[in-house]
Design a protein around this motif. Sequence first.
Motif, mmCIF file in Angstrom:
data_model
loop_
_atom_site.group_PDB
_atom_site.id
_atom_site.type_symbol
_atom_site.label_atom_id
_atom_site.label_comp_id
_atom_site.label_asym_id
_atom_site.label_seq_id
_atom_site.Cartn_x
_atom_site.Cartn_y
_atom_site.Cartn_z
ATOM 1 N N ARG A 88 13.061 -2.631 1.114
ATOM 2 C CA ARG A 88 12.129 -2.982 0.062
ATOM 3 C C ARG A 88 10.755 -2.342 0.316
ATOM 4 O O ARG A 88 10.162 -1.713 -0.565
ATOM 5 C CB ARG A 88 11.995 -4.495 -0.012
ATOM 6 C CG ARG A 88 11.207 -4.967 -1.221
ATOM 7 C CD ARG A 88 11.157 -6.478 -1.296
ATOM 8 N NE ARG A 88 9.840 -6.879 -1.774
ATOM 9 C CZ ARG A 88 8.790 -7.066 -0.987
ATOM 10 N NH1 ARG A 88 8.905 -6.909 0.304
ATOM 11 N NH2 ARG A 88 7.632 -7.398 -1.505
ATOM 12 N N ARG A 89 10.266 -2.493 1.514
ATOM 13 C CA ARG A 89 8.971 -1.901 1.848
ATOM 14 C C ARG A 89 9.019 -0.383 1.735
ATOM 15 O O ARG A 89 8.075 0.248 1.274
ATOM 16 C CB ARG A 89 8.542 -2.295 3.263
ATOM 17 C CG ARG A 89 8.631 -3.773 3.563
ATOM 18 C CD ARG A 89 7.897 -4.106 4.848
ATOM 19 N NE ARG A 89 6.463 -4.107 4.651
ATOM 20 C CZ ARG A 89 5.795 -5.128 4.113
ATOM 21 N NH1 ARG A 89 6.426 -6.213 3.744
ATOM 22 N NH2 ARG A 89 4.491 -5.049 3.959
ATOM 23 N N LEU A 122 8.822 0.376 -2.013
ATOM 24 C CA LEU A 122 7.532 0.048 -2.626
ATOM 25 C C LEU A 122 6.409 0.940 -2.110
ATOM 26 O O LEU A 122 5.529 1.334 -2.859
ATOM 27 C CB LEU A 122 7.180 -1.418 -2.360
ATOM 28 C CG LEU A 122 7.909 -2.441 -3.220
ATOM 29 C CD1 LEU A 122 7.417 -3.840 -2.902
ATOM 30 C CD2 LEU A 122 7.665 -2.126 -4.689
ATOM 31 N N SER A 123 6.440 1.221 -0.837
ATOM 32 C CA SER A 123 5.353 2.017 -0.264
ATOM 33 C C SER A 123 5.516 3.492 -0.599
ATOM 34 O O SER A 123 4.646 4.291 -0.312
ATOM 35 C CB SER A 123 5.307 1.827 1.248
ATOM 36 O OG SER A 123 6.419 2.453 1.838
ATOM 37 N N GLY A 124 6.650 3.842 -1.181
ATOM 38 C CA GLY A 124 6.846 5.237 -1.554
ATOM 39 C C GLY A 124 7.001 6.156 -0.370
ATOM 40 O O GLY A 124 6.651 7.327 -0.426
ATOM 41 N N ALA A 125 7.541 5.617 0.726
ATOM 42 C CA ALA A 125 7.669 6.426 1.938
ATOM 43 C C ALA A 125 8.814 7.424 1.857
ATOM 44 O O ALA A 125 8.828 8.417 2.568
ATOM 45 C CB ALA A 125 7.847 5.521 3.151
ATOM 46 N N LYS A 140 4.094 13.203 -5.751
ATOM 47 C CA LYS A 140 4.913 11.989 -5.838
ATOM 48 C C LYS A 140 6.281 12.201 -5.214
ATOM 49 O O LYS A 140 7.242 11.543 -5.570
ATOM 50 C CB LYS A 140 5.053 11.529 -7.295
ATOM 51 C CG LYS A 140 3.732 11.474 -8.031
ATOM 52 C CD LYS A 140 3.891 11.153 -9.484
ATOM 53 C CE LYS A 140 3.251 9.836 -9.880
ATOM 54 N NZ LYS A 140 2.288 9.260 -8.954
ATOM 55 N N ARG A 141 6.362 13.135 -4.310
ATOM 56 C CA ARG A 141 7.591 13.354 -3.566
ATOM 57 C C ARG A 141 7.242 13.381 -2.085
ATOM 58 O O ARG A 141 6.332 14.086 -1.684
ATOM 59 C CB ARG A 141 8.215 14.719 -3.915
ATOM 60 C CG ARG A 141 8.908 14.764 -5.242
ATOM 61 C CD ARG A 141 10.249 14.077 -5.186
ATOM 62 N NE ARG A 141 10.877 14.079 -6.505
ATOM 63 C CZ ARG A 141 11.567 15.115 -6.994
ATOM 64 N NH1 ARG A 141 11.726 16.197 -6.268
ATOM 65 N NH2 ARG A 141 12.090 15.051 -8.185
ATOM 66 N N LEU A 179 14.455 12.973 7.722
ATOM 67 C CA LEU A 179 15.189 11.710 7.693
ATOM 68 C C LEU A 179 14.373 10.619 8.365
ATOM 69 O O LEU A 179 13.976 10.736 9.521
ATOM 70 C CB LEU A 179 16.534 11.862 8.400
ATOM 71 C CG LEU A 179 17.413 10.615 8.389
ATOM 72 C CD1 LEU A 179 17.848 10.290 6.973
ATOM 73 C CD2 LEU A 179 18.616 10.806 9.285
ATOM 74 N N LEU A 180 14.117 9.565 7.622
ATOM 75 C CA LEU A 180 13.363 8.441 8.156
ATOM 76 C C LEU A 180 14.355 7.360 8.558
ATOM 77 O O LEU A 180 15.057 6.817 7.717
ATOM 78 C CB LEU A 180 12.409 7.914 7.089
ATOM 79 C CG LEU A 180 11.152 7.229 7.572
ATOM 80 C CD1 LEU A 180 10.346 8.178 8.445
ATOM 81 C CD2 LEU A 180 10.321 6.778 6.393
ATOM 82 N N SER A 213 2.480 15.129 -0.715
ATOM 83 C CA SER A 213 3.268 13.999 -1.194
ATOM 84 C C SER A 213 2.450 13.104 -2.123
ATOM 85 O O SER A 213 2.979 12.521 -3.054
ATOM 86 C CB SER A 213 3.810 13.186 -0.014
ATOM 87 O OG SER A 213 2.760 12.533 0.649
ATOM 88 N N LEU A 214 1.165 13.023 -1.857
ATOM 89 C CA LEU A 214 0.335 12.214 -2.751
ATOM 90 C C LEU A 214 0.314 12.826 -4.140
ATOM 91 O O LEU A 214 0.478 12.145 -5.143
ATOM 92 C CB LEU A 214 -1.096 12.123 -2.212
ATOM 93 C CG LEU A 214 -2.043 11.322 -3.096
ATOM 94 C CD1 LEU A 214 -1.520 9.909 -3.294
ATOM 95 C CD2 LEU A 214 -3.434 11.292 -2.499
ATOM 96 N N PRO A 250 0.829 -1.210 0.000
ATOM 97 C CA PRO A 250 0.000 0.000 0.000
ATOM 98 C C PRO A 250 0.862 1.258 0.000
ATOM 99 O O PRO A 250 1.875 1.319 0.682
ATOM 100 C CB PRO A 250 -0.780 -0.110 1.312
ATOM 101 C CG PRO A 250 -0.753 -1.541 1.684
ATOM 102 C CD PRO A 250 0.502 -2.103 1.105
ATOM 103 N N LEU A 271 10.285 6.025 12.172
ATOM 104 C CA LEU A 271 10.762 7.101 13.044
ATOM 105 C C LEU A 271 11.345 8.235 12.216
ATOM 106 O O LEU A 271 12.250 8.029 11.414
ATOM 107 C CB LEU A 271 11.829 6.565 14.002
ATOM 108 C CG LEU A 271 12.374 7.577 14.993
ATOM 109 C CD1 LEU A 271 11.299 8.000 15.964
ATOM 110 C CD2 LEU A 271 13.567 7.001 15.737
ATOM 111 N N VAL A 309 2.039 4.588 1.176
ATOM 112 C CA VAL A 309 1.863 5.347 2.411
ATOM 113 C C VAL A 309 1.330 6.737 2.100
ATOM 114 O O VAL A 309 0.723 7.385 2.940
ATOM 115 C CB VAL A 309 3.175 5.477 3.221
ATOM 116 C CG1 VAL A 309 3.875 4.154 3.340
ATOM 117 C CG2 VAL A 309 4.073 6.521 2.640
#
Lengths: 341, 341
Positions: free
Chosen positions: B116-117, B120-123, B60-61, B100-101, B56-57, A50, A100, A52
């Motif tokens: 990977r997540r 893919l999730s575009g976080a 796309k950033r 920073l994540l 962000s939606l 999904p 985080l 985010v």
Amino acid sequence: MPKRISIVDVAREAGVAISSVSAALNGGPGVSEATRARVRETADRMGWVPSVRGRSLSSKRTRALGLVVQRQAGVLEADPFFAGFIGGVESVLEPAGYALLLQIGRTPEAGADRLRRLGLSGAVDGVFLTDVSVDDPRFPLLDHLHLPAVAVNAPGSMWVSSVTQDHRSGLRDLMEQLISIGHRDIAHVAGTAGLVHSEERASVWRSVLESHGLPLGPVIRGDFTTEAGVRAADTLLGGPRVPTAVVCANDLMAIGFLSRAKALGVRVPDDVSVTGFDGVLLGAHVHPPLTTVMTSPVALGTRAAEVLLASIDGGPRVDETIAPAAVVDRASVAPPRGRAA
Amino acid sequence: MPKRISIVDVAREAGVAISSVSAALNGGPGVSEATRARVRETADRMGWVPSVRGRSLSSKRTRALGLVVQRQAGVLEADPFFAGFIGGVESVLEPAGYALLLQIGRTPEAGADRLRRLGLSGAVDGVFLTDVSVDDPRFPLLDHLHLPAVAVNAPGSMWVSSVTQDHRSGLRDLMEQLISIGHRDIAHVAGTAGLVHSEERASVWRSVLESHGLPLGPVIRGDFTTEAGVRAADTLLGGPRVPTAVVCANDLMAIGFLSRAKALGVRVPDDVSVTGFDGVLLGAHVHPPLTTVMTSPVALGTRAAEVLLASIDGGPRVDETIAPAAVVDRASVAPPRGRAA
DNA sequence: CGATGAAACCGAAACGTTTCGGTAGGGGGA
DNA sequence: TCCCCCTACCGAAACGTTTCGGTTTCATCG
């Protein structure tokens, strides 16, 4: 550029409505077990995760928590707290599917500003508050933003939940121990002024001395850096009346003190006893190994994260406590000279 | 619950269209200076901060960068690298409006999965790659995800940009220095197997010895922890043939070695010289102060962040280099016994 | 056998922004 | 005076999800 696959693709492939995919994957009601399994299988097969972005916009949840570190760059490096704390936080965030968001505010003002933007922009669902000062301006700010938060080592803030490790009892034990083996002349190397944990440690030092009717040894104002410990040693050991014991507000300053003492030819613990606070790993490997009070940043992080997540889910404001910090006896403490045990 | 104010509120208040507010605030074209000023003023007055969720939606950033730390919990605490690195990264990210994540993958597999997540999730818009191993599986993964990335201290990956500090020359200088003052018997305490910086340091140690026609002293496999240094000291100093110098792959192991050597009654540098690598703050305060090679995690973080941001904006793949790590002479090195300078 | 209700599923609105095609208005050139 | 073009601005679609009201289906009960 292969178009990103979205929930509509999964829905089409599985032959169900978009809303059913959502319900199926999120464990919502109104989906048969058969459908749920099929959707799950389809999603896995297509490698769909999904977005985010879409999710957070729609659900008003970012699934991210914020931590604004308010420290000067230099202190951060050798800092014993944050690495452990972040590790603890992450250990509960990961299974919960949270991330985080880390920011650094070099000054308290910058930190408060970053916090404000973080809240207003809706980038996080909640924040950790560390290095809390007395009358911290962030409390009213958070209240104004309606942003869930948990204060670390700053209990009873009235505004937000808190998770605290008792630092007083351990330091009190340490002081009592010093006094019981004969020390009467105990100095204190304090931490940065205004921070609650600085003041707390200074107050324990003071109150224990007072309760024994002992004079307050000199207090050197430090800033938690090793350098400050070096300076404190210069002042204290070069002064007219050298204390028999020096209680430092953290390990880094104690290590700096140790280092400088050795350079000055002052022997620890023979000539002067030195204690730290925190329990950094390296404290066991300096010479002499440092007697200190062992804190638990990892446990603090773990519990703080749990409390914050609960708070986001509408839980009540709580004040939690973890196991108190305890004295670790090593070799930097001995009876004062001429009074060997 | 006061409804969150959004761009529509600002647009209505300022008497313009939503799109004009967006254009005005983002410096887009098609907006007169007068209107731009008025919109800006209105937004400020209303205290509006754009929602990162909506933004962000749509764009796309995410305006967030990811850092997945792949380390066991214990190592993280005393780790000299990350605190500095993150500090450097943040100093660039903050003015750029990025966040920073941070995630922690306890094992390489877990780390790759989180990465990977994340993709893919575009976080996040891009990621930092640290602790790169040879043939790191994350490279093809990132390529597959089309996720911008920058590898730290792993040049020439062919897949992604990199920022590197030369560690070889500094260590080579250190080795030459050791040899020039008479050492012939030089052991190595290596880092975790498989990591590029472990192998790199081992290879410098080996090649310098070989180039001088000297025998390869024993190699102890460590894991960058202080404890590993302690164990190495036990092995090396208890063995039949004690080397005259020990080159450790990092400061923490060197400090552990120092500590254990002292406990065993082996004097440093009189009986054995010891060197570290990294340049941690505390290295200057152990006894004897540790001779080491000073690295620059802050500069690395700064440059890496700049490169990654450029890469996100469509810049080309680059391989950057910062000033090489240099030897810091302190007191843990001396000529071997019976050969005093 | 028809009414009732619950379970399963669907469709569309909503979230808050960016982006893009379109329109009014005004100035300049012929 | 007419036409063209450019600037300033507007409206609506799109982004990808969750949520909620509505519809179908089917078993159950009177």
